[in-house]
Write a protein that holds these residues in place. Structure first.
Motif, mmCIF file in Angstrom:
data_model
loop_
_atom_site.group_PDB
_atom_site.id
_atom_site.type_symbol
_atom_site.label_atom_id
_atom_site.label_comp_id
_atom_site.label_asym_id
_atom_site.label_seq_id
_atom_site.Cartn_x
_atom_site.Cartn_y
_atom_site.Cartn_z
ATOM 1 N N TYR A 141 6.386 2.032 -1.666
ATOM 2 C CA TYR A 141 5.013 1.652 -1.344
ATOM 3 C C TYR A 141 4.259 2.842 -0.742
ATOM 4 O O TYR A 141 3.129 3.156 -1.132
ATOM 5 C CB TYR A 141 5.013 0.485 -0.353
ATOM 6 C CG TYR A 141 5.704 -0.751 -0.864
ATOM 7 C CD1 TYR A 141 4.991 -1.737 -1.531
ATOM 8 C CD2 TYR A 141 7.067 -0.927 -0.676
ATOM 9 C CE1 TYR A 141 5.623 -2.877 -2.001
ATOM 10 C CE2 TYR A 141 7.713 -2.064 -1.145
ATOM 11 C CZ TYR A 141 6.987 -3.028 -1.809
ATOM 12 O OH TYR A 141 7.615 -4.151 -2.281
ATOM 13 N N ARG A 142 4.885 3.487 0.221
ATOM 14 C CA ARG A 142 4.237 4.636 0.874
ATOM 15 C C ARG A 142 4.090 5.798 -0.097
ATOM 16 O O ARG A 142 3.089 6.526 -0.056
ATOM 17 C CB ARG A 142 5.063 5.044 2.090
ATOM 18 C CG ARG A 142 4.415 6.130 2.929
ATOM 19 C CD ARG A 142 5.260 6.429 4.162
ATOM 20 N NE ARG A 142 4.671 7.481 4.973
ATOM 21 C CZ ARG A 142 5.250 7.987 6.053
ATOM 22 N NH1 ARG A 142 6.421 7.528 6.443
ATOM 23 N NH2 ARG A 142 4.652 8.939 6.730
ATOM 24 N N LEU A 143 5.076 5.979 -0.969
ATOM 25 C CA LEU A 143 5.017 7.069 -1.930
ATOM 26 C C LEU A 143 3.767 6.957 -2.801
ATOM 27 O O LEU A 143 2.995 7.911 -2.936
ATOM 28 C CB LEU A 143 6.274 7.050 -2.808
ATOM 29 C CG LEU A 143 6.482 8.259 -3.725
ATOM 30 C CD1 LEU A 143 6.972 9.454 -2.925
ATOM 31 C CD2 LEU A 143 7.484 7.920 -4.837
ATOM 32 N N LEU A 144 3.564 5.782 -3.394
ATOM 33 C CA LEU A 144 2.432 5.612 -4.298
ATOM 34 C C LEU A 144 1.099 5.597 -3.552
ATOM 35 O O LEU A 144 0.131 6.232 -3.976
ATOM 36 C CB LEU A 144 2.596 4.318 -5.093
ATOM 37 C CG LEU A 144 3.807 4.242 -6.023
ATOM 38 C CD1 LEU A 144 3.845 2.896 -6.731
ATOM 39 C CD2 LEU A 144 3.821 5.376 -7.035
ATOM 40 N N CYS A 145 1.051 4.868 -2.441
ATOM 41 C CA CYS A 145 -0.211 4.767 -1.704
ATOM 42 C C CYS A 145 -0.614 6.097 -1.068
ATOM 43 O O CYS A 145 -1.780 6.295 -0.733
ATOM 44 C CB CYS A 145 -0.102 3.701 -0.613
ATOM 45 S SG CYS A 145 0.019 2.014 -1.240
#
Length: 364
Positions: free
Chosen positions: A344-348
């Motif tokens: 989630y953090r990677l993409l966002c």
């Protein structure tokens, strides 16, 4: 021009959405909050508008941006309205709202919207973030059902640990939901992405597809222990190119802190990509990359604007070589596993790089 970019495959996005519909066995909301997890909410919603049963965003401003862009499908506010004075805008723009707190119920009771509002009444079944307590849920549902301000009334909850295979918390939350909603008619919404992919017993009338929509599995850890599910197609490819090459003898450090020291003569490729673009700052040496389509590895510490890769086994690579950081050649989950972060953090976290869209539906 700097070669760093994020390619967004809208055909893959549609594929993943249709998979979510099939797995859920009913209707599915495409979750496009946080700018569609870094993929561009307006473009992603436009690509899905002929397929999607509706969309979900976090709050009002995200919904209004979609409406202003011409998205007419239903849009659910997952955080609900944050102040009573937002209710007229919800009615004006035909937005659906989650209700998760007693104050929201009171605000609805005092409101005079231009048309009844569709409400998704959220139960706190065990996540303990937001939601109506189990002991108050039936009475709250009955009160909302009697209000002229309320149209459709959907029962919903959210799972805290559905991305952990074998963890019993999801089963406990399902049981809590069944008990709290027993005898209450109407539609239900239970499944987020991990529940859709890993908990076939957790089905309802409306699924909420988030991370899986973008082609990334919500399950971490050993692939052998992950729930089996149909393959997802990666939507984002983050890529750049080599802009410089250094030839180092054995025993030389590379980058800030000298955390990587060459054990042999090493060709170092410098890539125009860094943590200011959203690549994880603390990705470890050995994090996979692809160099001109062949497996490679990150070496040294990631800088703000650049990172370094090992070109020693890539005889034909040099300045201008394409480097994929994640996408169809390098799974985002493999980057996550080396980076002390989450999918989630990677993409966002992707920013600064331009988003470029591929969509075969717009050709011919």
């Amino acid at each position: 021009m700097r070669p760093a970019r994020a390619l967004i495959d809208l055909d893959a996005l549609r594929h993943n959405y249709r998979l979510a519909q099939r797995l859920g066995g009913g209707r599915a909301l495409a979750v496009v909050k946080a700018d569609a997890y870094g993929h561009g909410a307006v473009r992603c919603a436009a690509a899905l508008q002929d397929d999607a049963d509706g969309f979900a965003v976090a709050f009002l401003e995200e919904a209004l941006a979609l409406r202003e862009a011409g998205i007419r499908a239903p849009i659910l506010l997952l955080e609900g309205f944050l102040a009573a004075d937002e209710l007229p805008l919800l009615a004006e723009h035909a937005l659906w709202t989650v209700v998760h707190a007693p104050w929201q119920v009171e605000a609805l009771a005092r409101a005079n919207p231009a048309q009844p509002l569709d409400v998704w009444l959220k139960l706190d079944s065990g996540m303990h973030r937001v939601g109506i307590d189990a002991g108050d849920y039936a009475a709250t549902w009955q009160r909302l059902r009697a209000m002229p301000q309320v149209g459709r009334l959907v029962k919903m909850t959210h799972f805290a640990r559905a991305d952990e295979p074998g963890q019993n918390r999801t089963r406990e939350q399902l049981d809590a939901f069944d008990a709290a909603t027993a005898g209450l008619p109407g539609e239900t919404s239970l499944c987020n992405s991990p529940a859709l992919l890993g908990w076939p017993e957790a089905r309802g009338d409306w699924a909420r597809a988030g991370l899986m929509l973008y082609g990334v599995s919500p399950f971490a850890g050993d692939p052998a222990t992950r729930p089996a599910h149909p393959p997802l197609r990666p939507v984002m490819t983050l890529e750049s190119r080599v802009i410089a090459v250094r030839d180092l003898p054995a025993g030389e450090p590379v980058g800030y802190g000298g955390i990587f020291v060459s054990e042999r003569p090493t060709r170092v490729g410098v890539v125009a990509m860094g943590y200011a673009d959203g690549y994880p700052q603390f990705a470890a040496t050995g994090t996979p990359v692809a160099v001109d389509g062949r497996p490679g590895r990150l070496i040294g510490r990631v800088s703000m604007d650049m990172l370094t890769v090992d070109l020693s086994d890539h005889a034909g690579a040099g300045v201008g070589s394409r480097v994929e950081l994640w996408g169809s050649e390098v799974a985002a989950g493999d980057v996550v596993a080396h980076s002390h972060t989450s999918a989630y953090r990677l993409l966002c976290g992707v920013k600064r790089v331009p988003l470029q869209y591929r969509d075969t539906a717009l050709r011919g």
